[in-house]
Write a protein that holds these residues in place. Structure first.
Motif, PDB file in Angstrom:
ATOM      1  N   ASP A   1      22.944  39.468  48.499  1.00 47.53           N
ATOM      2  CA  ASP A   1      24.071  40.265  48.994  1.00 47.53           C
ATOM      3  C   ASP A   1      25.257  39.367  49.341  1.00 47.53           C
ATOM      4  N   ILE A   2      24.961  38.256  50.020  1.00 43.76           N
ATOM      5  CA  ILE A   2      26.025  37.317  50.390  1.00 43.76           C
ATOM      6  C   ILE A   2      26.649  36.713  49.137  1.00 43.76           C
ATOM      7  N   SER A   3      25.807  36.375  48.178  1.00 41.46           N
ATOM      8  CA  SER A   3      26.308  35.822  46.915  1.00 41.46           C
ATOM      9  C   SER A   3      27.231  36.813  46.218  1.00 41.46           C
ATOM     10  N   LEU A   4      26.829  38.083  46.193  1.00 46.95           N
ATOM     11  CA  LEU A   4      27.642  39.114  45.551  1.00 46.95           C
ATOM     12  C   LEU A   4      28.976  39.289  46.281  1.00 46.95           C
ATOM     13  N   ASP A   5      28.923  39.332  47.610  1.00 52.10           N
ATOM     14  CA  ASP A   5      30.154  39.468  48.399  1.00 52.10           C
ATOM     15  C   ASP A   5      31.109  38.306  48.122  1.00 52.10           C
ATOM     16  N   GLU A   6      30.569  37.088  48.129  1.00 53.89           N
ATOM     17  CA  GLU A   6      31.402  35.908  47.894  1.00 53.89           C
ATOM     18  C   GLU A   6      32.000  35.931  46.491  1.00 53.89           C
ATOM     19  N   THR A   7      31.229  36.415  45.533  1.00 52.88           N
ATOM     20  CA  THR A   7      31.706  36.484  44.156  1.00 52.88           C
ATOM     21  C   THR A   7      32.868  37.453  44.031  1.00 52.88           C
ATOM     22  N   VAL A   8      32.724  38.640  44.597  1.00 59.08           N
ATOM     23  CA  VAL A   8      33.772  39.663  44.504  1.00 59.08           C
ATOM     24  C   VAL A   8      35.040  39.207  45.229  1.00 59.08           C
ATOM     25  N   ILE A   9      34.863  38.646  46.429  1.00 61.42           N
ATOM     26  CA  ILE A   9      36.015  38.159  47.205  1.00 61.42           C
ATOM     27  C   ILE A   9      36.735  37.048  46.431  1.00 61.42           C
ATOM     28  N   ALA A  10      35.960  36.115  45.885  1.00 52.90           N
ATOM     29  CA  ALA A  10      36.557  35.016  45.123  1.00 52.90           C
ATOM     30  C   ALA A  10      37.251  35.536  43.874  1.00 52.90           C
ATOM     31  N   PHE A  11      36.637  36.504  43.203  1.00 52.46           N
ATOM     32  CA  PHE A  11      37.234  37.073  41.994  1.00 52.46           C
ATOM     33  C   PHE A  11      38.589  37.696  42.301  1.00 52.46           C
ATOM     34  N   GLU A  12      38.654  38.493  43.361  1.00 56.68           N
ATOM     35  CA  GLU A  12      39.911  39.153  43.710  1.00 56.68           C
ATOM     36  C   GLU A  12      40.991  38.131  44.057  1.00 56.68           C
ATOM     37  N   LYS A  13      40.618  37.120  44.835  1.00 57.78           N
ATOM     38  CA  LYS A  13      41.585  36.099  45.238  1.00 57.78           C
ATOM     39  C   LYS A  13      42.060  35.291  44.027  1.00 57.78           C
ATOM     40  N   LEU A  14      41.115  34.835  43.219  1.00 55.40           N
ATOM     41  CA  LEU A  14      41.458  34.018  42.058  1.00 55.40           C
ATOM     42  C   LEU A  14      42.203  34.824  41.014  1.00 55.40           C
ATOM     43  N   SER A  15      41.836  36.097  40.876  1.00 56.22           N
ATOM     44  CA  SER A  15      42.519  36.967  39.922  1.00 56.22           C
ATOM     45  C   SER A  15      43.983  37.124  40.290  1.00 56.22           C
ATOM     46  N   ASP A  16      44.258  37.316  41.584  1.00 56.00           N
ATOM     47  CA  ASP A  16      45.643  37.434  42.046  1.00 56.00           C
ATOM     48  C   ASP A  16      46.406  36.133  41.791  1.00 56.00           C
TER      49      ASP A  16
END
Length: 270
Positions: free
Chosen positions: A130-145
Motif C-alpha cells: 500500500d505504501i509503495s503504491l501511494d508513493e508511486t502515485v504521488i511521485a507520478f503526479e509530481k514528476l508528470s507535472d
C-alpha cells in the motif's frame, strides 16, 4: 511465535530466490515482458523487501525499507518518461498481492503457522505494498507535472526562435496558435535577447499562424513597438486576410509596418 520466527529466518535465508519467484509469477499473471535490466532491478528490490519482511516478523516493528520507496519513485519516473499512464503501474499491484497471498499460504502450511500469524504476515506485506503504491502515485503526479512544465517550456522556446538570415537580418517565425501566454513569453524571454544578436532588421513572419485573437494581436503589436524603440527595423510577412482583419478590428495600425507576402519577398526588398 516459534513457527513465525522460523518462517522469518527462512524468508531472510532465501530472500533472493523468493524475490525471483515473485517477479516471475507476477509477470506471468499480467502477461508482461520487461527487459533484463528491469527484471534485475525488480528482483533486487523484492530481495530487500523479503529481508525486511523477515526482520519485521522477528521484531514486529512496522515501516518500509527506503529501497522500496526509491524503487516506487523510479517506476513512476520510467512511466512518465515513456509517456505512459499511472494505471500502467497500478495494474501490477493486484496480481502482486495475489502472488504474495499464494506464497504466504504455501509458507504458512510449510511452517504450520496459526491463522492469526498467517494473517499478520499477509497484513504486513499488504501494508508495505500500500505504501509503495501511494508513493508511486504521488511521485507520478509530481514528476508528470514537472515533465509537462519542462516540455511546455521547450515548446515555447522552439515555437519562437530568432533565426539569422544574413548580416544584420533575422526572422522570427511565429507558428501555431499565438496565445497571450506565448505572446508574453516572446516579449519577456525572446525580445531581450534580440539586441544582443546585432540585428538591424527583424522579419516577423506570420505565415505559420493558425489562430490569433484581437488581444494577442495587440500583444504582438506591442512587441514590434518595443523592438522599434530598441532601434530595430520591423518588417512583417505572411499576414493572412484573417489576421489583417483581426488587427483592424483591434484598432491596430499595421500600415506603418512594411509587409510582404513571404520571407523571401521581404529579403528581396531589404
Amino acid at each position: 511465535m516459534p513457527h513465525i520466527n522460523k518462517l522469518a529466518s527462512h524468508i531472510k535465508e532465501n530472500a533472493s530466490q523468493l524475490a525471483e519467484q515473485v517477479v516471475d509469477e507476477v509477470l506471468a499473471k499480467i502477461d508482461l515482458i520487461i527487459s533484463k535490466e528491469e527484471t534485475d532491478l525488480a528482483v533486487c528490490m523484492y530481495t530487500t523487501f523479503m529481508n525486511f519482511i523477515g526482520d519485521t516478523l522477528h521484531t514486529r516493528e512496522k515501516g518500509v525499507p527506503a529501497e522500496l520507496i526509491e524503487w516506487s519513485k523510479s517506476n513512476a519516473w520510467a512511466i512518465v518518461e515513456a509517456g505512459g499512464k499511472v494505471s500502467d503501474i497500478i495494474v501490477r499491484y493486484p496480481p502482486t498481492r495475489e502472488v504474495f497471498a499464494e506464497l504466504v499460504e504455501t509458507l504458512s502450511a510449510q511452517f504450520e503457522l496459526s491463522t492469526h500469524d498467517a494473517l499478520y504476515v499477509l497484513t504486513r506485506i499488504n501494508e508495505m505494498l500500500d505504501i509503495s503504491l501511494d508513493e508511486t502515485v504521488i511521485a507520478f503526479e509530481k514528476l508528470s507535472d514537472q515533465y509537462k512544465d519542462k516540455m511546455q517550456k521547450e515548446v515555447k522556446e522552439l515555437s519562437a526562435p530568432v533565426v539569422p538570415l544574413q548580416d544584420g537580418v533575422a526572422v522570427l517565425p511565429l507558428m501555431g496558435s499565438i496565445t497571450k501566454e506565448r505572446a508574453d513569453y516572446i516579449q519577456e524571454k525572446v525580445v531581450p535577447k534580440i539586441p544582443q544578436l546585432d540585428i538591424e532588421c527583424l522579419i516577423i513572419d506570420f505565415s505559420g499562424i493558425s489562430m490569433i485573437d484581437e488581444t494577442t494581436a495587440y500583444h504582438i503589436h506591442q512587441i514590434g513597438d518595443v523592438l522599434r524603440l530598441l532601434g530595430i527595423r520591423i518588417i512583417t510577412s505572411g499576414i493572412s486576410p484573417q489576421l489583417a482583419l483581426t488587427s483592424v478590428k483591434g484598432g491596430l495600425d499595421m500600415a506603418r509596418v512594411r509587409s510582404y507576402s513571404s520571407v523571401q519577398q521581404a529579403l528581396q526588398h531589404i
